[in-house]
Design an enzyme around this catalytic site. Structure first.
Site, PDB file in Angstrom:
ATOM      1  N   VAL A  76       1.337  -3.848   3.964  1.00 58.66           N
ATOM      2  CA  VAL A  76       1.191  -5.102   4.700  1.00 58.66           C
ATOM      3  C   VAL A  76       2.394  -6.040   4.573  1.00 58.66           C
ATOM      4  O   VAL A  76       2.417  -7.096   5.197  1.00 58.66           O
ATOM      5  CB  VAL A  76      -0.109  -5.849   4.319  1.00 58.66           C
ATOM      6  CG1 VAL A  76      -1.324  -5.040   4.736  1.00 58.66           C
ATOM      7  CG2 VAL A  76      -0.133  -6.189   2.836  1.00 58.66           C
ATOM      8  N   LYS A 124       0.635   3.301  -3.112  1.00 57.69           N
ATOM      9  CA  LYS A 124      -0.550   4.111  -3.401  1.00 57.69           C
ATOM     10  C   LYS A 124      -0.265   5.611  -3.349  1.00 57.69           C
ATOM     11  O   LYS A 124      -0.897   6.395  -4.061  1.00 57.69           O
ATOM     12  CB  LYS A 124      -1.662   3.775  -2.407  1.00 57.69           C
ATOM     13  CG  LYS A 124      -2.145   2.329  -2.472  1.00 57.69           C
ATOM     14  CD  LYS A 124      -3.087   2.033  -1.309  1.00 57.69           C
ATOM     15  CE  LYS A 124      -3.564   0.594  -1.302  1.00 57.69           C
ATOM     16  NZ  LYS A 124      -4.418   0.288  -0.129  1.00 57.69           N
ATOM     17  N   TYR A 168      -3.883   3.329   7.725  1.00 51.81           N
ATOM     18  CA  TYR A 168      -5.173   2.626   7.762  1.00 51.81           C
ATOM     19  C   TYR A 168      -6.079   3.249   8.827  1.00 51.81           C
ATOM     20  O   TYR A 168      -6.022   4.460   9.049  1.00 51.81           O
ATOM     21  CB  TYR A 168      -4.972   1.123   7.978  1.00 51.81           C
ATOM     22  CG  TYR A 168      -4.071   0.481   6.955  1.00 51.81           C
ATOM     23  CD1 TYR A 168      -4.338   0.604   5.591  1.00 51.81           C
ATOM     24  CD2 TYR A 168      -2.954  -0.257   7.331  1.00 51.81           C
ATOM     25  CE1 TYR A 168      -3.521   0.000   4.640  1.00 51.81           C
ATOM     26  CE2 TYR A 168      -2.127  -0.863   6.376  1.00 51.81           C
ATOM     27  CZ  TYR A 168      -2.418  -0.722   5.043  1.00 51.81           C
ATOM     28  OH  TYR A 168      -1.618  -1.300   4.101  1.00 51.81           O
ATOM     29  N   TYR A 207      -2.631  -2.537 -10.720  1.00 54.10           N
ATOM     30  CA  TYR A 207      -2.662  -2.370  -9.263  1.00 54.10           C
ATOM     31  C   TYR A 207      -1.790  -3.404  -8.565  1.00 54.10           C
ATOM     32  O   TYR A 207      -0.951  -3.074  -7.715  1.00 54.10           O
ATOM     33  CB  TYR A 207      -4.112  -2.461  -8.783  1.00 54.10           C
ATOM     34  CG  TYR A 207      -4.280  -2.417  -7.282  1.00 54.10           C
ATOM     35  CD1 TYR A 207      -4.014  -1.249  -6.570  1.00 54.10           C
ATOM     36  CD2 TYR A 207      -4.713  -3.538  -6.580  1.00 54.10           C
ATOM     37  CE1 TYR A 207      -4.172  -1.207  -5.194  1.00 54.10           C
ATOM     38  CE2 TYR A 207      -4.880  -3.500  -5.204  1.00 54.10           C
ATOM     39  CZ  TYR A 207      -4.607  -2.332  -4.516  1.00 54.10           C
ATOM     40  OH  TYR A 207      -4.762  -2.294  -3.153  1.00 54.10           O
ATOM     41  N   SER A 265       0.796  -1.234   0.000  1.00 55.05           N
ATOM     42  CA  SER A 265       0.000   0.000   0.000  1.00 55.05           C
ATOM     43  C   SER A 265       0.828   1.284   0.000  1.00 55.05           C
ATOM     44  O   SER A 265       0.300   2.359  -0.273  1.00 55.05           O
ATOM     45  CB  SER A 265      -0.946   0.013   1.206  1.00 55.05           C
ATOM     46  OG  SER A 265      -2.008  -0.883   1.014  1.00 55.05           O
TER      47      SER A 265
END
Length: 312
Positions: A266, A71, A248, A196, A68
């Site tokens: 993660v 992103k 998160y 992605y 992540s």
């Protein structure tokens, strides 16, 4: 008086070993099977300043995938490709308070666009906004951008992790098809997901993260070359999301305890920055229930407290 940089060099190894104890409170991610091979007790950090100074400790050479953390940088590239209006017509700007892979709000809220670019639904949408006629072209543009920021032209994705994610991503596939049904995704779902999964699977180490963070810490300018790699306005947007959504649904607690813009993944990575000063890359594969590195968060809290780094 010992300078901050000298104190970092002296004390960082001890702080890493103290924080490493927190790894036993976490668990390595296994819902992507390939990630389960990571050493649960690993902890490493690299800190880079604008004069090319580097301090590192622990398992800082351990390779891991961005997950992540990627992103943040696909958001920047999408903003450079489509502008603010083009991106935020498809993705919102608010924290959700939900898990990163939740689809709850997509159905409850009108319009059914993702709340922000750092949850999975938002990042999948952002991936669809990257310029390129094919998934391969989009991926190559993303890799080129990541390589420039990380200062390493050999940076690429881990094929085993990519295949593992592709084979097990049932919830992400569900999110993407829901977005397609809502008219948020215009492109082919499987092609968007390929892009992605590949940017999530880009393999880095702590030095790469620290250098990418350093560019953000200097408002989009690479302090080693003086080149403006990303418009300052877009970096402001990215850092705002990092502070409000980057950890998160533990982002509020992290802001209170650490007070730095950061983004976790993660695989155990955390990218953090001290504005105008440092880029920081951390890896600690054992995660807490929110998906953040237990030892990595503890280490960043230790450093922020010791040097009063909080931006608040």
């Amino acid at each position: 008086m010992v300078s901050e940089w000298n104190r970092l060099n002296i004390e960082l190894p001890g702080w890493v070993e103290e924080s490493r104890k927190q790894a036993s409170q976490g668990k390595v991610a296994d819902y992507i099977p390939e990630l389960a091979h990571a050493p649960w007790d690993a902890l490493g950090i690299t800190i880079m300043d604008g004069a090319s100074g580097i301090v590192k400790a622990g398992d800082h050479e351990l390779p891991f995938t961005l997950q992540s953390i990627s992103k943040v940088f696909t958001l920047l590239l999408a903003l450079m490709d489509k502008g603010e209006h083009g991106v935020f017509a498809k993705v919102g700007m608010e924290p959700t308070g939900d898990n990163f892979n939740s689809m709850l709000k997509l159905e409850l809220v009108d319009p059914g666009i993702p709340f922000n670019p750092l949850i999975n639904a938002g990042a999948i949408t952002v991936s669809s906004l990257i310029d390129g006629d094919t998934p391969a072209q989009k991926t190559e543009r993303i890799l080129s951008f990541f390589r420039e920021l990380a200062g390493d032209n050999s940076l690429t994705y881990n094929d085993a992790v990519f295949r593992s994610e592709t084979a097990t991503a049932h919830r992400n596939r569900s999110l993407a098809y829901f977005l397609k049904a809502n008219g948020v995704l215009d492109a082919d779902v499987e092609e968007v997901l390929e892009v992605y999964f590949k940017h999530c699977s880009v393999e880095v180490n702590c030095l790469h993260l620290a250098r990418m963070a350093l560019v953000l810490a200097h408002d989009g300018t690479d302090p080693q070359t003086g080149r403006q790699l990303v418009p300052r306005r877009y970096v402001q947007i990215a850092k705002s999301f990092m502070l409000t959504c980057g950890m998160y649904n533990e982002s509020g607690a992290f802001a209170i305890r650490v007070g730095l813009p950061a983004k976790s993944g993660v695989a155990g990575g955390i990218l953090a920055l001290v504005p105008g000063q440092y880029g920081i890359g951390v890896v600690g594969p054992a995660l807490n229930s929110k998906g953040n590195s237990t030892a990595g968060v503890h280490l960043l809290e230790t450093l922020s407290t010791a040097f009063d780094w909080s931006i608040f």
